[in-house]
Design a protein around this motif. Structure first.
Motif, PDB file in Angstrom:
ATOM      1  N   TYR A   1      36.733  35.138  39.976  1.00  0.00           N
ATOM      2  CA  TYR A   1      37.118  34.369  38.797  1.00  0.00           C
ATOM      3  C   TYR A   1      38.292  35.073  38.151  1.00  0.00           C
ATOM      4  CZ  TYR A   1      35.040  37.425  35.147  1.00  0.00           C
ATOM      5  OH  TYR A   1      34.740  38.449  34.290  1.00  0.00           O
ATOM      6  N   TYR A   2      39.102  34.320  37.409  1.00  0.00           N
ATOM      7  CA  TYR A   2      40.396  34.785  36.939  1.00  0.00           C
ATOM      8  C   TYR A   2      40.443  34.806  35.423  1.00  0.00           C
ATOM      9  CZ  TYR A   2      41.281  33.296  41.716  1.00  0.00           C
ATOM     10  OH  TYR A   2      41.194  33.097  43.054  1.00  0.00           O
ATOM     11  N   HIS A   3      41.462  35.505  34.930  1.00  0.00           N
ATOM     12  CA  HIS A   3      41.709  35.599  33.484  1.00  0.00           C
ATOM     13  C   HIS A   3      42.805  34.618  33.127  1.00  0.00           C
ATOM     14  CE1 HIS A   3      41.792  37.501  29.587  1.00  0.00           C
ATOM     15  NE2 HIS A   3      43.103  37.660  29.684  1.00  0.00           N
ATOM     16  N   ARG A   4      42.531  33.782  32.110  1.00  0.00           N
ATOM     17  CA  ARG A   4      43.475  32.717  31.772  1.00  0.00           C
ATOM     18  C   ARG A   4      44.738  33.281  31.164  1.00  0.00           C
ATOM     19  NH1 ARG A   4      41.775  27.299  30.791  1.00  0.00           N
ATOM     20  NH2 ARG A   4      39.664  28.001  30.362  1.00  0.00           N
ATOM     21  N   LYS A   5      45.881  32.809  31.643  1.00  0.00           N
ATOM     22  CA  LYS A   5      47.186  33.256  31.135  1.00  0.00           C
ATOM     23  C   LYS A   5      47.845  32.088  30.405  1.00  0.00           C
ATOM     24  CE  LYS A   5      48.601  37.177  33.767  1.00  0.00           C
ATOM     25  NZ  LYS A   5      47.653  37.407  34.857  1.00  0.00           N
ATOM     26  N   PHE A   6      48.330  32.363  29.206  1.00  0.00           N
ATOM     27  CA  PHE A   6      48.974  31.351  28.379  1.00  0.00           C
ATOM     28  C   PHE A   6      50.479  31.553  28.390  1.00  0.00           C
ATOM     29  CE2 PHE A   6      45.285  29.509  26.496  1.00  0.00           C
ATOM     30  CZ  PHE A   6      44.347  30.511  26.493  1.00  0.00           C
ATOM     31  N   ARG A   7      51.185  30.427  28.418  1.00  0.00           N
ATOM     32  CA  ARG A   7      52.645  30.496  28.339  1.00  0.00           C
ATOM     33  C   ARG A   7      53.053  30.726  26.901  1.00  0.00           C
ATOM     34  NH1 ARG A   7      53.839  24.975  30.884  1.00  0.00           N
ATOM     35  NH2 ARG A   7      51.779  25.051  31.794  1.00  0.00           N
TER      36      ARG A   7
ATOM     37  N   GLU B   1      51.160  24.412  17.683  1.00  0.00           N
ATOM     38  CA  GLU B   1      51.200  25.298  18.849  1.00  0.00           C
ATOM     39  C   GLU B   1      51.479  26.732  18.435  1.00  0.00           C
ATOM     40  OE1 GLU B   1      52.300  23.697  22.905  1.00  0.00           O
ATOM     41  OE2 GLU B   1      53.828  22.789  21.637  1.00  0.00           O
TER      42      GLU B   1
ATOM     43  N   GLU C   1      48.279  28.252  17.137  1.00  0.00           N
ATOM     44  CA  GLU C   1      47.352  28.640  18.209  1.00  0.00           C
ATOM     45  C   GLU C   1      47.783  29.944  18.848  1.00  0.00           C
ATOM     46  OE1 GLU C   1      44.484  26.760  19.647  1.00  0.00           O
ATOM     47  OE2 GLU C   1      44.637  26.107  17.585  1.00  0.00           O
TER      48      GLU C   1
ATOM     49  N   ARG D   1      45.786  33.595  19.022  1.00  0.00           N
ATOM     50  CA  ARG D   1      45.573  34.353  20.263  1.00  0.00           C
ATOM     51  C   ARG D   1      46.135  35.753  20.117  1.00  0.00           C
ATOM     52  NH1 ARG D   1      46.906  29.264  22.844  1.00  0.00           N
ATOM     53  NH2 ARG D   1      49.055  29.914  23.093  1.00  0.00           N
TER      54      ARG D   1
ATOM     55  N   ALA E   1      30.478  36.014  39.307  1.00  0.00           N
ATOM     56  CA  ALA E   1      31.720  36.203  40.056  1.00  0.00           C
ATOM     57  C   ALA E   1      32.365  37.527  39.664  1.00  0.00           C
ATOM     58  CB  ALA E   1      32.679  35.050  39.768  1.00  0.00           C
ATOM     59  N   GLU E   2      33.395  37.892  40.384  1.00  0.00           N
ATOM     60  CA  GLU E   2      34.113  39.141  40.143  1.00  0.00           C
ATOM     61  C   GLU E   2      35.527  38.849  39.691  1.00  0.00           C
ATOM     62  OE1 GLU E   2      33.823  41.321  43.726  1.00  0.00           O
ATOM     63  OE2 GLU E   2      31.685  41.674  43.505  1.00  0.00           O
ATOM     64  N   LEU E   3      36.006  39.672  38.742  1.00  0.00           N
ATOM     65  CA  LEU E   3      37.327  39.456  38.155  1.00  0.00           C
ATOM     66  C   LEU E   3      38.392  39.908  39.127  1.00  0.00           C
ATOM     67  CD1 LEU E   3      38.701  38.583  35.516  1.00  0.00           C
ATOM     68  CD2 LEU E   3      38.497  40.908  34.732  1.00  0.00           C
ATOM     69  N   THR E   4      39.329  39.013  39.444  1.00  0.00           N
ATOM     70  CA  THR E   4      40.429  39.348  40.341  1.00  0.00           C
ATOM     71  C   THR E   4      41.729  38.851  39.733  1.00  0.00           C
ATOM     72  OG1 THR E   4      40.009  37.306  41.524  1.00  0.00           O
ATOM     73  CG2 THR E   4      39.071  39.292  42.455  1.00  0.00           C
TER      74      THR E   4
ATOM     75  N   GLU F   1      37.260  28.051  37.723  1.00  0.00           N
ATOM     76  CA  GLU F   1      37.466  29.390  38.274  1.00  0.00           C
ATOM     77  C   GLU F   1      37.827  30.403  37.216  1.00  0.00           C
ATOM     78  OE1 GLU F   1      40.350  28.757  41.303  1.00  0.00           O
ATOM     79  OE2 GLU F   1      38.869  28.140  42.781  1.00  0.00           O
ATOM     80  N   TYR F   2      37.873  29.988  35.946  1.00  0.00           N
ATOM     81  CA  TYR F   2      38.100  30.927  34.863  1.00  0.00           C
ATOM     82  C   TYR F   2      36.811  31.457  34.261  1.00  0.00           C
ATOM     83  CZ  TYR F   2      43.044  29.678  34.728  1.00  0.00           C
ATOM     84  OH  TYR F   2      44.357  29.494  35.035  1.00  0.00           O
TER      85      TYR F   2
ATOM     86  N   ARG G   1      30.064  27.585  35.587  1.00  0.00           N
ATOM     87  CA  ARG G   1      31.041  27.016  36.509  1.00  0.00           C
ATOM     88  C   ARG G   1      30.680  25.589  36.883  1.00  0.00           C
ATOM     89  NH1 ARG G   1      34.163  31.408  39.450  1.00  0.00           N
ATOM     90  NH2 ARG G   1      34.572  30.024  41.172  1.00  0.00           N
TER      91      ARG G   1
ATOM     92  N   TYR H   1      43.789  20.266  24.698  1.00  0.00           N
ATOM     93  CA  TYR H   1      44.946  20.731  23.921  1.00  0.00           C
ATOM     94  C   TYR H   1      45.950  19.605  23.725  1.00  0.00           C
ATOM     95  CZ  TYR H   1      48.428  24.281  22.603  1.00  0.00           C
ATOM     96  OH  TYR H   1      49.336  25.035  21.946  1.00  0.00           O
TER      97      TYR H   1
END
Lengths: 184, 199
Positions: A72-78, A96, A99, A103, B106-109, B121-122, B129, B143
């Motif tokens: 699982y991934y870390h969300r990245k914001f523009r 915007e 927000e 963050r 899950a594992e952080l990648t 997947e976040y 999930r 948003y």
């Protein structure tokens, strides 16, 4: 006297940097051999009745989970244009920017927390010598806290990007007035 | 149990039962209250002439019957409560336990290059999930919906401002279709009640 022979002089202390580690060695330890038999039995009972089964179950569960791994991934914001680039009538841009401000506020809180944790860990490990050995970490934490207070301090719970922007404006006006006063 | 409590409140408390509390001595005492004696206590076993047959020759291992209100309905109620809590609780507990042990979090990648992860997947737990994948809208969708609402209201606000400005300028300059409040002309109004003096 010279005829009485050379006794070798005073004992040669190994006190140089090269032999520092040899002079001051710590026994590894880790076992409870320095305790009394009562304490040893208590710790042993806890180890064999609670610690061993629990670790066995924990390791079995981890083995079951290792068979099917997935990420699982870390969300990245523009980055969006901030409040300083927004027209006064453009509420979408302001929303915007707000927000993004929220963050960034959370991120800054976490940065401050990590700096504080490092300093506190250093203080705990050093003990009474933390005034000397933790100076760098304290300086780092103090500068971070100062910046945070300048940007987010006294905005309150209902603080938003607009209020922070106005705070910056007032601060700059005050600095300019003080500079003008000192000139005259 | 709740019904028993309601009965208690309606009847104003439980009436005192004849339950011999305190032991042997109190069980054989009598509260004598004719007009002359005024409720004195009297040990009737010491006066066999007056109270024949009252003696201490009974098995002292006797079990007393304590007269109490019944707990049968309380037990039924609690059994029903446990049944309904366990009916969903035990399956939920087992399902969640098996998911946590055999599937696991899950594992952080790091995000690989040129790859945009899906919304689910976040998150790390398999149940979140699942929910995010099937039941929930995406962050970007929410948003953008919010931005659309904000822009709609902003447009309305701008049009209202323009309308107010236009009305004000038309009234001030008098060169547009200026809006007015209709008033009756003075020729039609009857001023006689105002002109007549008080009497």
């Amino acid at each position: 006297m010279a005829d009485q022979g050379d006794d070798g002089g005073p004992p040669k202390k190994k006190f140089d940097i090269a032999s520092w580690e040899e002079a001051y060695t710590y026994n590894p330890g880790g076992d409870n051999s320095h305790l009394n038999p009562v304490m040893k039995t208590l710790l042993a009972t806890f180890h064999y009745t609670v610690d061993k089964p629990v670790t066995a179950i924990h390791d079995w569960i981890k083995a079951q989970q290792q068979k099917n791994k997935y990420p699982y991934y870390h969300r990245k914001f523009r980055r969006v244009p901030g409040i300083e680039d927004c027209d006064i009538n453009d509420q979408v841009c302001i929303y915007e920017a707000n927000e993004q401000f929220k963050r960034d506020h959370l991120v800054d809180q976490e940065i401050l927390r990590l700096a504080r944790q490092d300093w506190m860990r250093c203080c705990f490990e050093e003990g009474d010598s933390h005034y000397v050995n933790c100076r760098d970490l304290k300086q780092r934490y103090d500068s971070a806290q100062n910046g945070y207070d300048i940007k987010y301090g006294d905005l309150g719970v209902y603080g938003n990007a607009f209020k922070a922007f106005m705070k910056q404006k007032h601060r700059m006006i005050e600095e300019r007035r003080e500079a003008e006063k000192q000139e005259s | 149990m709740a019904a028993n409590f309601l009965r208690l409140l309606q009847r104003g408390g439980f009436q005192p039962h004849f339950s011999p509390k305190g032991g042997v001595q109190n069980s054989l005492q009598l509260r004598v209250s004719p007009k002359n004696c005024k409720g004195q206590r009297r040990n009737i076993t010491s006066d066999p002439e007056r109270y024949p047959g009252a003696d201490f020759n009974y098995p002292k291992t006797k079990k007393f019957f304590w007269a109490t209100p019944p707990k049968y309905h309380e037990k039924l109620f609690l059994r029903d409560v446990a049944k309904y809590y366990a009916l969903t609780g035990i399956p939920a507990f087992l399902i969640i336990m098996f998911i946590n042990t055999f599937i696991g979090p899950a594992e952080l990648t790091e995000i690989p290059e040129d790859y945009e992860p899906e919304e689910y997947e976040y998150h790390d737990h398999p149940i979140t999930r699942f929910i995010v994948r099937n039941l929930m809208p995406t962050y970007q969708e929410n948003y953008e919906k919010m931005l659309a609402k904000v822009s709609y209201e902003n447009e309305k606000k701008e049009w209202r401002q323009k309308q107010k400005m236009a009305n004000y300028l038309m009234q001030e300059r008098g060169d547009g279709l200026h809006y007015f409040v209709p008033m009756t002309s003075t020729e039609v109004i009857d001023y006689s009640p105002k002109t007549d003096p008080d009497q």
